[in-house]
Enzyme design. Structure first.
Site, PDB file in Angstrom:
ATOM      1  N   ASP A   1     -15.252 -53.395 -29.624  1.00 57.49           N
ATOM      2  CA  ASP A   1     -13.920 -53.185 -29.057  1.00 57.49           C
ATOM      3  C   ASP A   1     -12.820 -53.772 -29.936  1.00 57.49           C
ATOM      4  OD1 ASP A   1     -14.588 -55.836 -28.460  1.00 57.49           O
ATOM      5  OD2 ASP A   1     -13.483 -55.841 -26.575  1.00 57.49           O
TER       6      ASP A   1
ATOM      7  N   ASP B   1     -15.998 -55.649 -34.214  1.00 55.27           N
ATOM      8  CA  ASP B   1     -17.048 -55.405 -33.225  1.00 55.27           C
ATOM      9  C   ASP B   1     -16.681 -54.157 -32.430  1.00 55.27           C
ATOM     10  OD1 ASP B   1     -14.976 -56.417 -31.661  1.00 55.27           O
ATOM     11  OD2 ASP B   1     -16.303 -57.543 -30.342  1.00 55.27           O
TER      12      ASP B   1
ATOM     13  N   SER C   1     -18.070 -54.806 -25.522  1.00 53.99           N
ATOM     14  CA  SER C   1     -17.856 -55.555 -26.758  1.00 53.99           C
ATOM     15  C   SER C   1     -18.928 -55.268 -27.809  1.00 53.99           C
ATOM     16  CB  SER C   1     -17.765 -57.046 -26.430  1.00 53.99           C
ATOM     17  OG  SER C   1     -17.361 -57.805 -27.519  1.00 53.99           O
TER      18      SER C   1
END
Length: 449
Positions: free
Chosen positions: A244, A242, A103
């Protein structure tokens, strides 16, 4: 997710340290493959997608080997936003989708998340079974039953079309000037295509991943560059994904941040006016009090879940609602996606801008953000629950809440990743919040040592 290997959002850690090592990740693929093969599923296919971290190549290969050893076929998506993996898992009728991503973390971290065939986080019972299987010796099916691997060649195009189809056919982004920060992550190629094909004048930032620059001074955790570019270019909106691309933060034309709470306010307000809100809104215990009060003024129900998008999703499903999220930018619109989707959420906000003819600044102005401060207090004896429930801490909470009244809030939350208790206070003024946070934190320190 629970268990010795899985944290609150899958398996995550520093690459090269347990559990993010080639051997453990290969065995995780095998264990997941064995458990999935036991399900009453019409598919033996697993999709694997990743973000742009250099370690993704290694972990992808390890997972592929593990699933093959369990007799599961693998379809490799390459770099793909997490919500895109969830979408393709569902539409390609796979039995599971695997996300290789950490992430918003730096490149040297990575992680594994698992989606079910419905494109939702894997249920706890299956996670527990995978955890149990990890304690057994790894085996391999006979050669005739080994799984095969293939490339899912049209994955980006299919997800691009899906994102575009969530946007109103009667509208176009033509005339909107957009600065798009892709975080050098999984959305680096897909997100610009989605916006430009819908007509937007797109200036992409951080869209040249090299395996190491994901989230580095860019994306939703570092907005300063995006804010500057929005003002310099005279853009209508700035969009920050972000690593992902499952969460998004926005910047208005003045260069000011619009966080997930304000995004929820904008979407809920418009959906309520259009009669398509379907109930209320789910936030978390960390959602700003200003969101709750603003929704209350419009008679929109609001409830809080524990921190984490999977808990938001769970409450939405329980109440048969569709809209929820976190201040960090995880925005879930269950009538459009099965999980948080940064691109889809940004498109819906821009749709509201076009429908109303109002700027993002005007749309978000109906919510007043209350000052909020959080400090971490380490505890040296006992466990966190004992500290929080101690008499000295509870007395301090009562005193602080009496000062705040209905225009403030206290949250004491033990961290799930480190031995600290998070002390958060919201109130009417920064000075009051600072004073009361220090007062409460001191009581927690006394009880903790």
């Amino acid at each position: 997710m629970s268990g010795s290997l899985f944290g609150t959002d899958g398996v995550r850690g520093r690459v090269g340290s347990e559990p993010i090592t080639p051997n453990t990740v290969m065995k995780l693929g095998w264990a997941a493959g064995v458990v999935l093969s036991e399900l009453d599923s019409k598919s033996d296919k697993v999709l694997i997608g990743k973000d742009t971290r250099v370690s993704g190549y290694m972990l992808e290969s390890a997972l592929e080997a593990g699933f093959s050893a369990a007799g599961m076929n693998v379809s490799l998506l390459g770099p793909m936003p997490t919500p895109g993996i969830a979408y393709l898992t569902r539409t390609a009728r796979a039995c599971a989708g695997i996300v290789i991503s950490a992430s918003h973390n730096p490149y040297y971290d990575n992680g594994i998340k698992i989606f079910s065939s419905e494109g939702t986080k894997l249920q706890d019972e299956f996670v527990a079974r995978i955890d149990e299987k990890m304690s057994e010796p790894m085996s391999c099916v006979d050669s005739e039953y080994l799984g095969k691997a293939e490339r899912f060649s049209d994955a980006p195009g299919r997800y691009i079309e899906y994102c575009k189809n969530t946007f109103s056919e009667s509208l176009s982004l033509s005339g909107l000037k957009v600065i798009l920060d892709c975080a050098n992550g999984a959305g680096y190629d897909i997100a610009p295509h989605v916006l430009s094909e819908l007509g937007a004048d797109v200036t992409p930032l951080a869209n040249q991943p090299d395996g190491f620059n994901i989230n580095h001074e860019c994306g939703s955790t570092h907005l300063s560059s995006l804010k500057q570019r929005v003002v310099e270019y005279g853009a209508d909106i700035g969009i920050a994904l972000d690593g992902d691309a499952d969460r998004v933060l926005l910047v208005n034309h003045k260069g000011e941040e619009v966080d997930g709470d304000k995004i929820l306010f904008v979407l809920a307000s418009q959906r309520s006016k259009d009669g398509c809100l379907s109930g209320g809104v789910v936030g978390t215990i960390m959602s700003n009090l200003g969101l709750e009060l603003a929704l209350k003024s419009m008679s929109i129900p609001f409830v809080r879940s524990k921190v984490g998008d999977r808990y938001v999703h769970g409450l939405l499903k329980d109440r048969n609602w569709v809209l929820g999220g976190e201040a960090s930018g995880h925005i879930i619109c269950l009538d459009k996606s099965t999980t948080g989707d940064g691109i889809v959420a940004a498109l819906e906000v821009m749709e509201v801008m076009l429908k109303t003819g109002r700027s993002l600044d005007e749309l978000a102005s109906g919510m007043t953000t209350y000052p909020q401060r959080m400090v971490n207090v380490a505890f040296g004896r006992g466990d966190s629950k004992e500290v929080v429930e101690s008499e000295i801490v509870q007395d301090a909470v009562t005193e602080v809440e009496s000062v705040l009244g209905e225009k403030g809030r206290v949250v004491l939350r033990p961290s799930g990743t480190e031995p600290v208790i998070r002390v958060m206070v919201e109130g009417k003024s920064h000075g009051e919040v600072d004073r009361l946070t220090d007062q409460l934190a001191q009581a927690v320190k006394v009880a903790a040592f």
